[in-house]
Design a protein around this motif. Structure first.
Motif, PDB file in Angstrom:
ATOM      1  N   ASP A 178       0.820  -1.212   0.000  1.00 25.51           N
ATOM      2  CA  ASP A 178       0.000   0.000   0.000  1.00 25.51           C
ATOM      3  C   ASP A 178       0.853   1.261   0.000  1.00 25.51           C
ATOM      4  OD1 ASP A 178       0.773   0.601   2.644  1.00 25.51           O
ATOM      5  OD2 ASP A 178      -1.095  -0.114   3.528  1.00 25.51           O
ATOM      6  N   ASP A 179       0.190   2.415   0.090  1.00 27.60           N
ATOM      7  CA  ASP A 179       0.893   3.692  -0.040  1.00 27.60           C
ATOM      8  C   ASP A 179       1.626   4.129   1.221  1.00 27.60           C
ATOM      9  OD1 ASP A 179      -1.382   4.206   1.402  1.00 27.60           O
ATOM     10  OD2 ASP A 179      -2.172   5.724   0.031  1.00 27.60           O
ATOM     11  N   THR A 180       1.647   3.257   2.228  1.00 27.28           N
ATOM     12  CA  THR A 180       2.520   3.465   3.390  1.00 27.28           C
ATOM     13  C   THR A 180       3.708   2.506   3.371  1.00 27.28           C
ATOM     14  OG1 THR A 180       1.449   1.896   4.916  1.00 27.28           O
ATOM     15  CG2 THR A 180       0.463   4.101   4.716  1.00 27.28           C
ATOM     16  N   GLY A 181       3.778   1.646   2.362  1.00 30.93           N
ATOM     17  CA  GLY A 181       4.833   0.640   2.272  1.00 30.93           C
ATOM     18  C   GLY A 181       4.501  -0.658   2.958  1.00 30.93           C
ATOM     19  N   ALA A 182       3.296  -0.783   3.503  1.00 29.49           N
ATOM     20  CA  ALA A 182       2.900  -2.015   4.183  1.00 29.49           C
ATOM     21  C   ALA A 182       2.492  -3.083   3.172  1.00 29.49           C
ATOM     22  CB  ALA A 182       1.748  -1.751   5.139  1.00 29.49           C
TER      23      ALA A 182
ATOM     24  N   ALA B  52      -5.307 -19.371  -3.466  1.00 25.62           N
ATOM     25  CA  ALA B  52      -5.709 -18.226  -4.277  1.00 25.62           C
ATOM     26  C   ALA B  52      -5.906 -17.022  -3.354  1.00 25.62           C
ATOM     27  CB  ALA B  52      -6.992 -18.539  -5.032  1.00 25.62           C
ATOM     28  N   VAL B  53      -5.585 -15.824  -3.888  1.00 25.67           N
ATOM     29  CA  VAL B  53      -5.581 -14.615  -3.054  1.00 25.67           C
ATOM     30  C   VAL B  53      -6.280 -13.478  -3.786  1.00 25.67           C
ATOM     31  CG1 VAL B  53      -4.124 -12.887  -1.916  1.00 25.67           C
ATOM     32  CG2 VAL B  53      -3.408 -15.295  -1.949  1.00 25.67           C
ATOM     33  N   VAL B  54      -7.171 -12.782  -3.063  1.00 24.18           N
ATOM     34  CA  VAL B  54      -7.786 -11.548  -3.534  1.00 24.18           C
ATOM     35  C   VAL B  54      -7.474 -10.460  -2.516  1.00 24.18           C
ATOM     36  CG1 VAL B  54      -9.943 -10.351  -4.101  1.00 24.18           C
ATOM     37  CG2 VAL B  54      -9.650 -12.751  -4.740  1.00 24.18           C
ATOM     38  N   ALA B  55      -7.018  -9.295  -3.003  1.00 22.87           N
ATOM     39  CA  ALA B  55      -6.635  -8.186  -2.132  1.00 22.87           C
ATOM     40  C   ALA B  55      -7.424  -6.934  -2.498  1.00 22.87           C
ATOM     41  CB  ALA B  55      -5.140  -7.907  -2.258  1.00 22.87           C
ATOM     42  N   ASP B  56      -7.856  -6.183  -1.505  1.00 24.71           N
ATOM     43  CA  ASP B  56      -8.510  -4.902  -1.756  1.00 24.71           C
ATOM     44  C   ASP B  56      -7.462  -3.868  -2.151  1.00 24.71           C
ATOM     45  OD1 ASP B  56     -11.119  -5.758  -1.182  1.00 24.71           O
ATOM     46  OD2 ASP B  56     -10.835  -5.445   0.965  1.00 24.71           O
ATOM     47  N   THR B  57      -7.741  -3.105  -3.205  1.00 23.98           N
ATOM     48  CA  THR B  57      -6.828  -2.071  -3.697  1.00 23.98           C
ATOM     49  C   THR B  57      -7.652  -0.847  -4.085  1.00 23.98           C
ATOM     50  OG1 THR B  57      -6.888  -2.512  -6.087  1.00 23.98           O
ATOM     51  CG2 THR B  57      -5.474  -3.947  -4.735  1.00 23.98           C
ATOM     52  N   PRO B  58      -6.997   0.301  -4.341  1.00 25.40           N
ATOM     53  CA  PRO B  58      -7.742   1.488  -4.764  1.00 25.40           C
ATOM     54  C   PRO B  58      -8.490   1.307  -6.078  1.00 25.40           C
ATOM     55  CG  PRO B  58      -5.543   2.102  -4.043  1.00 25.40           C
ATOM     56  CD  PRO B  58      -5.575   0.611  -4.105  1.00 25.40           C
ATOM     57  N   ALA B  59      -8.051   0.361  -6.914  1.00 22.36           N
ATOM     58  CA  ALA B  59      -8.709   0.117  -8.194  1.00 22.36           C
ATOM     59  C   ALA B  59      -9.822  -0.910  -8.094  1.00 22.36           C
ATOM     60  CB  ALA B  59      -7.687  -0.327  -9.234  1.00 22.36           C
ATOM     61  N   GLY B  60      -9.927  -1.596  -6.948  1.00 19.94           N
ATOM     62  CA  GLY B  60     -10.936  -2.624  -6.760  1.00 19.94           C
ATOM     63  C   GLY B  60     -10.317  -3.905  -6.234  1.00 19.94           C
ATOM     64  N   PRO B  61     -11.140  -4.922  -5.932  1.00 18.27           N
ATOM     65  CA  PRO B  61     -10.619  -6.208  -5.465  1.00 18.27           C
ATOM     66  C   PRO B  61      -9.774  -6.872  -6.549  1.00 18.27           C
ATOM     67  CG  PRO B  61     -12.973  -6.012  -5.022  1.00 18.27           C
ATOM     68  CD  PRO B  61     -12.619  -4.900  -5.954  1.00 18.27           C
ATOM     69  N   LEU B  62      -8.528  -7.194  -6.190  1.00 17.10           N
ATOM     70  CA  LEU B  62      -7.535  -7.663  -7.159  1.00 17.10           C
ATOM     71  C   LEU B  62      -7.217  -9.129  -6.920  1.00 17.10           C
ATOM     72  CD1 LEU B  62      -5.391  -6.902  -9.380  1.00 17.10           C
ATOM     73  CD2 LEU B  62      -3.824  -6.425  -7.488  1.00 17.10           C
TER      74      LEU B  62
ATOM     75  N   ASP C 249     -15.170 -15.593  -8.171  1.00 14.37           N
ATOM     76  CA  ASP C 249     -16.165 -16.058  -7.200  1.00 14.37           C
ATOM     77  C   ASP C 249     -15.934 -15.408  -5.839  1.00 14.37           C
ATOM     78  OD1 ASP C 249     -17.574 -17.683  -8.940  1.00 14.37           O
ATOM     79  OD2 ASP C 249     -16.627 -19.554  -8.277  1.00 14.37           O
ATOM     80  N   ALA C 250     -14.670 -15.079  -5.534  1.00 15.97           N
ATOM     81  CA  ALA C 250     -14.324 -14.433  -4.270  1.00 15.97           C
ATOM     82  C   ALA C 250     -14.426 -12.908  -4.344  1.00 15.97           C
ATOM     83  CB  ALA C 250     -12.918 -14.836  -3.854  1.00 15.97           C
ATOM     84  N   GLY C 251     -14.889 -12.380  -5.488  1.00 17.24           N
ATOM     85  CA  GLY C 251     -15.156 -10.954  -5.574  1.00 17.24           C
ATOM     86  C   GLY C 251     -14.186 -10.132  -6.388  1.00 17.24           C
ATOM     87  N   ALA C 252     -13.172 -10.747  -7.011  1.00 12.81           N
ATOM     88  CA  ALA C 252     -12.201  -9.983  -7.791  1.00 12.81           C
ATOM     89  C   ALA C 252     -12.873  -9.321  -8.997  1.00 12.81           C
ATOM     90  CB  ALA C 252     -11.064 -10.874  -8.265  1.00 12.81           C
ATOM     91  N   THR C 253     -12.573  -8.035  -9.196  1.00 14.79           N
ATOM     92  CA  THR C 253     -13.012  -7.321 -10.400  1.00 14.79           C
ATOM     93  C   THR C 253     -11.834  -6.998 -11.307  1.00 14.79           C
ATOM     94  OG1 THR C 253     -12.860  -5.176  -9.273  1.00 14.79           O
ATOM     95  CG2 THR C 253     -14.988  -6.310  -9.222  1.00 14.79           C
TER      96      THR C 253
END
Length: 277
Positions: free
Chosen positions: A104-108, A141-151, A170-174
């Motif tokens: 993320d934008d804090t480096g985390a 499998a991994v889905v992560a929330d991002t500023p552009a949407g679930p990735l 199926d897990a919500g990725a756009t």
């Protein structure tokens, strides 16, 4: 509407140079107004000489490229999908993992993904690849929330396994990230058609940052970093030249396509046939 950037690079056998390319790419993405930058597979080191590469390989906690990009992301205030790094396994220092990160934008670090499908093939050109001889496959499998949407996260050869992308959507990725270091023969034959297929069948944006050109270890990669919209239209194709490209992720377009042909709503479970004798 979210502006994203892709870094297309010709990765080297020197992690210091690769780290500088990544840091410069992060700065260029921020200057171009992007909220998030996507980088290729093997962003930190691209070297098929295992003896030479071994001197540069570290576990996640000690990897200097990862540390450099986390610092740069925080300084620039931008999110990053670091396509993947070759890292020593925490469980066995003699084995490697091919691991991607969402930062993320804090480096985390917000998410990690270890490549599930390993590239073990012999090509007509004489190229032979055996990733499983040194890499351990991931199993999640991994889905992560991002500023552009679930990735939804994946890496390169994963592209050929549609069931992974069904699980991600199926897990919500756009959005589907498919960073790569594709060979030229397979790229010419399959890159565009498979990327568009994954976008269409998933009704999702595909973001594929790629390695490009002739590398110091002798390999040649296909390039053509892509952004494909959920209808299969190509929004960005970076050709064969290294650099930073930009695209817009429009959630209205996603909603329009999913209303027009609601493939996700029409998915059904079914019984598989018995294997033939």
């Amino acid at each position: 509407m979210t502006r994203i950037a892709l870094l297309q690079m010709t990765g080297s056998i020197d992690p210091v140079r690769n780290a500088q390319t990544l840091v410069d790419g992060i700065a260029a993405a921020k200057a171009g107004g992007a909220r998030m930058l996507f980088t290729p597979e093997m962003s930190g080191l691209l070297d098929r000489d295992r003896k030479r590469a071994a001197a540069h390989l570290a576990a996640e906690a000690e990897d200097p490229v990862l540390a450099a990009v986390r610092k740069a992301a925080a300084e620039q205030g931008i999110w990053l999908h670091l396509g993947s790094l070759a890292l020593r396994s925490d469980d066995n220092a003699d084995r490697l993992v091919n691991r991607g990160f969402v930062i993320d934008d804090t480096g985390a670090i917000r998410a990690r993904y270890d490549k599930i499908h390993l590239f073990d093939v012999d090509l007509d050109t004489g190229e032979s690849w055996r990733e499983s001889s040194v890499y351990d496959a991931g199993d999640m499998a991994v889905v992560a929330d991002t500023p552009a949407g679930p990735l939804g996260l994946s890496v390169c050869y994963d592209l050929r396994f549609a069931d992974l992308y069904r699980a991600l959507t199926d897990a919500g990725a756009t959005l589907l990230a498919i960073p790569a270091a594709f060979t030229v023969p397979t790229g010419k034959a399959h890159w565009h058609v498979l990327m568009r297929a994954r976008a269409i069948e998933s009704a999702a944006f595909v973001i594929a940052a790629a390695q490009a050109g002739r590398h110091e270890d002798g390999r040649e990669t296909y390039g053509h970093s892509l952004v494909v919209d959920p209808w299969g239209d190509i929004l960005l194709d970076m050709g064969e030249t290294p650099g930073v490209g930009f695209a817009e992720i429009d959630t209205a377009r996603l909603d329009e396509v999913r209303r027009r042909i609601p493939v996700l709503d029409h998915r059904r479970a079914f019984a598989a046939p018995e294997p033939s004798a």
